[in-house]
Design an enzyme around this catalytic site. Structure first.
Site, PDB file in Angstrom:
ATOM      1  N   GLU A 276      -7.866  13.149 -20.574  1.00 23.55           N
ATOM      2  CA  GLU A 276      -6.943  12.712 -21.727  1.00 23.55           C
ATOM      3  C   GLU A 276      -5.695  13.824 -21.785  1.00 23.55           C
ATOM      4  OE1 GLU A 276      -8.481  11.808 -25.686  1.00 23.55           O
ATOM      5  OE2 GLU A 276      -6.685  12.337 -26.709  1.00 23.55           O
TER       6      GLU A 276
ATOM      7  N   SER B 189     -10.742  15.709 -27.563  1.00 23.94           N
ATOM      8  CA  SER B 189     -11.508  15.345 -26.426  1.00 23.94           C
ATOM      9  C   SER B 189     -10.508  15.626 -25.309  1.00 23.94           C
ATOM     10  CB  SER B 189     -11.291  13.848 -26.528  1.00 23.94           C
ATOM     11  OG  SER B 189     -11.958  13.572 -27.883  1.00 23.94           O
TER      12      SER B 189
ATOM     13  N   ARG C 179      -5.068   5.332 -26.088  1.00 23.44           N
ATOM     14  CA  ARG C 179      -4.447   6.807 -25.678  1.00 23.44           C
ATOM     15  C   ARG C 179      -3.422   6.571 -24.615  1.00 23.44           C
ATOM     16  NH1 ARG C 179      -7.736   7.771 -29.175  1.00 23.44           N
ATOM     17  NH2 ARG C 179      -8.824   9.736 -29.298  1.00 23.44           N
TER      18      ARG C 179
HETATM   19  N1  EPU Z   1     -21.936  11.652 -28.217  1.00 23.74           N
HETATM   20  C1  EPU Z   1     -22.960  12.196 -27.521  1.00 23.74           C
HETATM   21  N2  EPU Z   1     -22.934  13.548 -27.163  1.00 23.74           N
HETATM   22  C2  EPU Z   1     -21.711  14.319 -27.299  1.00 23.74           C
HETATM   23  C3  EPU Z   1     -20.789  13.676 -28.024  1.00 23.74           C
HETATM   24  C4  EPU Z   1     -20.911  12.331 -28.535  1.00 23.74           C
HETATM   25  O1  EPU Z   1     -23.984  11.566 -27.256  1.00 23.74           O
HETATM   26  O2  EPU Z   1     -21.845  15.424 -27.157  1.00 23.74           O
HETATM   27  C5  EPU Z   1     -22.110  10.557 -28.721  1.00 23.74           C
HETATM   28  C6  EPU Z   1     -22.363  10.480 -30.316  1.00 23.74           C
HETATM   29  O3  EPU Z   1     -23.460  10.537 -30.804  1.00 23.74           O
HETATM   30  C7  EPU Z   1     -21.710   8.985 -30.729  1.00 23.74           C
HETATM   31  C8  EPU Z   1     -20.725   8.662 -29.549  1.00 23.74           C
HETATM   32  O4  EPU Z   1     -20.974   9.640 -28.469  1.00 23.74           O
HETATM   33  O5  EPU Z   1     -22.717   7.918 -30.711  1.00 23.74           O
HETATM   34  C9  EPU Z   1     -19.292   8.769 -29.950  1.00 23.74           C
HETATM   35  O6  EPU Z   1     -18.806  10.300 -30.245  1.00 23.74           O
HETATM   36  P1  EPU Z   1     -17.902  10.527 -31.512  1.00 23.74           P
HETATM   37  O7  EPU Z   1     -18.157   9.522 -32.488  1.00 23.74           O
HETATM   38  O8  EPU Z   1     -17.923  12.026 -31.568  1.00 23.74           O
HETATM   39  O9  EPU Z   1     -16.601   9.947 -30.804  1.00 23.74           O
HETATM   40  P2  EPU Z   1     -15.920  10.361 -29.210  1.00 23.74           P
HETATM   41  O10 EPU Z   1     -15.999   8.737 -28.553  1.00 23.74           O
HETATM   42  O11 EPU Z   1     -16.673  11.245 -28.326  1.00 23.74           O
HETATM   43  C10 EPU Z   1     -13.683   9.471 -30.054  1.00 23.74           C
HETATM   44  C11 EPU Z   1     -12.175  10.187 -29.627  1.00 23.74           C
HETATM   45  C12 EPU Z   1     -11.868  11.273 -30.599  1.00 23.74           C
HETATM   46  C13 EPU Z   1     -12.174  10.720 -32.028  1.00 23.74           C
HETATM   47  C14 EPU Z   1     -13.531  10.296 -32.200  1.00 23.74           C
HETATM   48  C15 EPU Z   1     -13.784   9.375 -33.686  1.00 23.74           C
HETATM   49  C16 EPU Z   1     -11.470   9.807 -27.350  1.00 23.74           C
HETATM   50  C17 EPU Z   1     -11.355  10.508 -26.118  1.00 23.74           C
HETATM   51  N3  EPU Z   1     -11.901  10.794 -28.189  1.00 23.74           N
HETATM   52  O12 EPU Z   1     -14.596  10.612 -29.549  1.00 23.74           O
HETATM   53  O13 EPU Z   1     -10.640  11.764 -30.550  1.00 23.74           O
HETATM   54  O14 EPU Z   1     -11.904  11.898 -33.123  1.00 23.74           O
HETATM   55  O15 EPU Z   1     -13.745   9.228 -31.294  1.00 23.74           O
HETATM   56  O16 EPU Z   1     -12.969   8.423 -33.827  1.00 23.74           O
HETATM   57  O17 EPU Z   1     -11.487   8.721 -27.811  1.00 23.74           O
HETATM   58  C18 EPU Z   1      -9.241  13.363 -29.487  1.00 23.74           C
HETATM   59  O18 EPU Z   1      -8.853  12.424 -28.828  1.00 23.74           O
HETATM   60  O19 EPU Z   1      -8.952  14.505 -29.323  1.00 23.74           O
HETATM   61  C19 EPU Z   1     -10.422  12.988 -30.425  1.00 23.74           C
HETATM   62  C20 EPU Z   1     -11.102  14.146 -31.025  1.00 23.74           C
END
Ligand code: EPU
Length: 335
Positions: free
Chosen positions: A331, A235, A163
């Protein structure tokens, strides 16, 4: 061409109803050059916006907001296996992903349905499901705000990181991105299905660009709120990086802490998990809230100002710091 005192409600995905003193769009480089010669351009501070999906307006903006609206898609160098496409900064990101998938160009399908425009893909190095924009960007075309010089910056010089890019650092407020050039595969696509539940969701479907796109769209729709229905910016926080030593300490108390290895000594922690563990998931605070299906997403129930979201984000940051000793960084950019 330059509008005055316009509402920004339709130009940010939090739907915050503040005003901008001046506002201009450009549909071609020629229009940008003319704009750059106006007194309004020269004498005011400037903010470049794309889809407004990474901004949090906390008050009226007293300068000039510039929205790139050039929408050309030009096929450049093409070989048997790959194609280079130059795209206007004003093209909606997901329209371009759809265009590529329809034409069977691969490498971009995992980035389906990310809000925002082409310009932001380079600024933000957008990423999802194991792919980042930096994997497919070849060059970025940029216009120098001070000198009107147009330059081409290659992938390496964009200094992409999670990012992050040179456009959020050294070049911030110095350049306007006008076009981005991407390299995509025409055949022998390399599919990236390792992230999370993609394989599981694909099930028995054939692995192809269209099915991957549709799968990603349905995963995103189930986790992330549609900004057209409820104000949000995806995010809100970045996933923090910590050292291996810190992780091992934390794991003694929190064995389930969700982490991803970045390198030998660095691990990325799922901020959504940290926020959920602090009890924030689904909570409402005044006109702001934490989304019930993904704690990394803050939502705006009202539309008058971003103040409640700022307050809520501070409360979340504080509780994550107190519980885990980890600092969250947003972000989203505060304006
Ligand atoms: N998780 C939780 N609780 C929550 C949310 C997530 O326990 O409320 C856990 C999930 O179960 C999973 C892990 O955290 O094991 C990661 O969650 P997820 O796959 O939803 O991805 P993220 O790390 O929360 C990032 C990006 C997203 C992108 C997803 C998928 C960032 C800041 N965000 O989210 O990007 O869609 O991965 O690759 O890196 C964005 O930047 O706006 C965005 C949506």
């Amino acid at each position: 061409m330059i509008k005055e005192n316009i509402s920004l409600k339709n130009f940010n995905t939090f739907n915050i109803d503040v005003q901008s003193r001046f506002f201009a769009e450009f549909c071609s480089i020629e229009e940008l050059i003319s704009l750059s010669k106006t007194d309004t351009f020269i004498n005011n501070k400037k903010l470049i916006i794309g889809g407004g999906s990474n901004l949090l307006f906390t008050k009226d903006y007293s300068g000039l907001i510039i929205k790139p609206s050039n929408k050309e898609i030009v096929h450049k160098k093409e070989t048997k296996n790959s194609i280079c496409i130059k795209v206007g900064a004003g093209v909606v990101w997901d329209d371009f992903v759809n265009y590529c998938v329809e034409k069977e160009f691969g490498g971009i399908e995992n980035l389906s349905l990310i809000p925002g425009n082409i310009g932001a893909s380079a600024v933000q190095n957008i990423g999802a499901y194991g792919i980042e924009a930096k994997n497919i960007i070849k060059n970025v075309y940029a216009f120098n705000i001070e000198t009107s010089e147009q330059i081409i910056i290659n992938n390496k010089d964009c200094k992409f990181n999670y990012r992050e890019s040179v456009f959020k650092n050294k070049y911030e407020n110095k350049y306007i991105i006008t076009n981005v050039e991407y390299i995509l595969s025409k055949n022998n696509h390399i599919y990236n299905l390792n992230y999370g539940a993609i394989k599981e969701h694909l099930g028995k479907l054939e692995v192809n660009l269209k099915n991957i796109r549709n799968t990603i769209i349905s995963i995103r729709k189930s986790k992330l709120p549609d900004p057209k229905l409820i104000g949000n910016a995806g995010s809100f926080f970045k996933n923090p990086y910590i050292s291996k030593e810190r992780l091992l300490n934390l794991q003694e108390k929190y064995p389930n802490i969700i982490n991803y290895k970045i390198d030998k000594n660095t691990y990325k922690i799922a901020a959504g998990w940290l926020i959920e563990e602090c009890g924030w998931k689904g909570k409402r605070y005044k006109d702001a809230g934490v989304y019930e299906n993904q704690a990394l997403v803050l939502i705006n129930y009202g539309n008058n100002s971003g103040k409640n979201i700022v307050e809520l984000s501070s409360k979340i940051t504080l509780s994550v710091k107190e519980k885990f000793g980890i600092s969250l960084n947003s972000e989203v950019k505060y304006i």
